[in-house]
Design a protein around this motif. Structure first.
Motif, PDB file in Angstrom:
ATOM      1  N   ARG A  61     -22.919  20.295 -49.224  1.00 59.21           N
ATOM      2  CA  ARG A  61     -24.058  21.514 -49.128  1.00 59.21           C
ATOM      3  C   ARG A  61     -25.268  20.668 -49.691  1.00 59.21           C
ATOM      4  O   ARG A  61     -25.134  20.065 -50.741  1.00 59.21           O
ATOM      5  CB  ARG A  61     -23.665  22.625 -49.961  1.00 59.21           C
ATOM      6  N   GLU A  63     -29.432  21.067 -50.427  1.00 62.58           N
ATOM      7  CA  GLU A  63     -30.670  22.043 -50.571  1.00 62.58           C
ATOM      8  C   GLU A  63     -31.753  21.218 -51.051  1.00 62.58           C
ATOM      9  O   GLU A  63     -31.595  20.331 -52.116  1.00 62.58           O
ATOM     10  CB  GLU A  63     -30.097  22.890 -51.846  1.00 62.58           C
ATOM     11  N   THR A  88     -32.863  29.951 -38.815  1.00 56.58           N
ATOM     12  CA  THR A  88     -33.869  30.366 -40.017  1.00 56.58           C
ATOM     13  C   THR A  88     -33.545  31.422 -40.574  1.00 56.58           C
ATOM     14  O   THR A  88     -33.217  32.588 -39.965  1.00 56.58           O
ATOM     15  CB  THR A  88     -35.132  30.177 -39.044  1.00 56.58           C
ATOM     16  N   THR A  93     -36.407  29.366 -44.782  1.00 60.10           N
ATOM     17  CA  THR A  93     -35.261  28.303 -44.905  1.00 60.10           C
ATOM     18  C   THR A  93     -34.633  28.066 -43.614  1.00 60.10           C
ATOM     19  O   THR A  93     -34.317  28.828 -42.993  1.00 60.10           O
ATOM     20  CB  THR A  93     -34.209  28.812 -45.898  1.00 60.10           C
ATOM     21  N   VAL A  95     -31.496  26.186 -41.757  1.00 60.73           N
ATOM     22  CA  VAL A  95     -30.074  26.023 -41.953  1.00 60.73           C
ATOM     23  C   VAL A  95     -29.843  25.099 -40.968  1.00 60.73           C
ATOM     24  O   VAL A  95     -29.733  25.566 -39.998  1.00 60.73           O
ATOM     25  CB  VAL A  95     -29.414  27.064 -42.310  1.00 60.73           C
ATOM     26  N   ARG A 132     -23.775  20.987 -44.569  1.00 56.57           N
ATOM     27  CA  ARG A 132     -24.656  22.239 -44.467  1.00 56.57           C
ATOM     28  C   ARG A 132     -25.793  21.995 -45.430  1.00 56.57           C
ATOM     29  O   ARG A 132     -26.111  21.699 -46.413  1.00 56.57           O
ATOM     30  CB  ARG A 132     -24.099  23.500 -44.985  1.00 56.57           C
ATOM     31  N   TYR A 134     -29.964  23.105 -46.110  1.00 58.38           N
ATOM     32  CA  TYR A 134     -30.872  24.355 -46.368  1.00 58.38           C
ATOM     33  C   TYR A 134     -32.266  23.476 -46.914  1.00 58.38           C
ATOM     34  O   TYR A 134     -32.288  22.824 -47.856  1.00 58.38           O
ATOM     35  CB  TYR A 134     -30.303  24.992 -47.580  1.00 58.38           C
ATOM     36  N   ARG A 136     -35.716  24.366 -47.619  1.00 63.22           N
ATOM     37  CA  ARG A 136     -36.521  25.444 -48.353  1.00 63.22           C
ATOM     38  C   ARG A 136     -37.925  25.458 -48.150  1.00 63.22           C
ATOM     39  O   ARG A 136     -38.415  24.223 -48.619  1.00 63.22           O
ATOM     40  CB  ARG A 136     -35.992  25.764 -49.907  1.00 63.22           C
TER      41      ARG A 136
END
Length: 195
Positions: A61, A63, A88, A93, A95, A132, A134, A136
């Motif tokens: 993950r 971010e 989105t 954000t 993704v 995954r 993200y 931001r």
């Protein structure tokens, strides 16, 4: 340093592009300009571009702030072996999910056919199953630039290599890099951690 050059245009424009978006009491967003000089930002750039670090885990993950990082990442493009979906969230954000397509091969995967995120020849994350990401867009004035990568594996260990040598091997490995406001220095300072 050659690897640093691809970030230079972004550094020059950063002060214009980064606006904080805190919510007021009435729920409305109030924008404010955040300026980080290129010299202060350089350690965050160097963290992802200078040292070759590879994190491997079954599930990863990521971010990150869109500012600084979004235009600098590379992703797997082998659609024969990797399934990619984009979406989105309501807060803007983005993704991105990269999944390894199932095959008869059970081990010794070609690393270039795995879900992969990389910053030039520096920091890289490879997932055995799913990556995954993200991205931001909302900017926090206390931490306008950040990157957090966490790798987790079931029944085995996530592994971090630095400069080709194994440095960490455990069920969960996390890499963090952030520009944080320092009251002492009255400016943004880079902080990083690997645990």
């Amino acid at each position: 340093m050659i690897r640093f050059r691809f970030f230079l245009p972004l550094l020059a424009l950063f002060a214009v592009a980064c606006e904080s978006t805190p919510e007021g009491e009435d729920g409305k967003v109030e924008g404010a300009q955040i300026t980080i000089p290129p010299d202060d930002l350089e350690p965050a750039v160097q963290f992802v571009s200078r040292t070759k670090r590879i994190l491997w885990a079954e599930f990863i993950r990521v971010e990150m702030s869109a500012q600084l990082y979004e235009s600098q990442i590379g992703l797997s493009r082998d659609l024969e072996h990797i399934e990619r979906t984009n979406s989105t969230l309501e807060d803007g954000t983005v993704v991105v999910v990269l999944k390894r397509r199932q095959s008869d091969q059970k081990e010794n995967f070609d690393p270039d056919r795995l879900p992969r995120l990389y910053f030039g020849t520096g920091l890289e994350a490879r997932a055995g199953e799913e990556l995954r990401i993200y991205i931001r867009r909302r900017v926090d004035k206390d931490r306008p630039i950040f990157l957090k990568i966490t790798g987790v594996s079931r029944g085995s260990n996530a592994t971090l290599w630095v400069g080709g040598r194994e440095e960490k091997k455990k069920p969960r490995v996390t890499i963090e890099s952030s520009m944080l406001w320092s009251e002492t220095f009255e400016r943004y300072k880079h902080k990083s951690a690997i645990y």
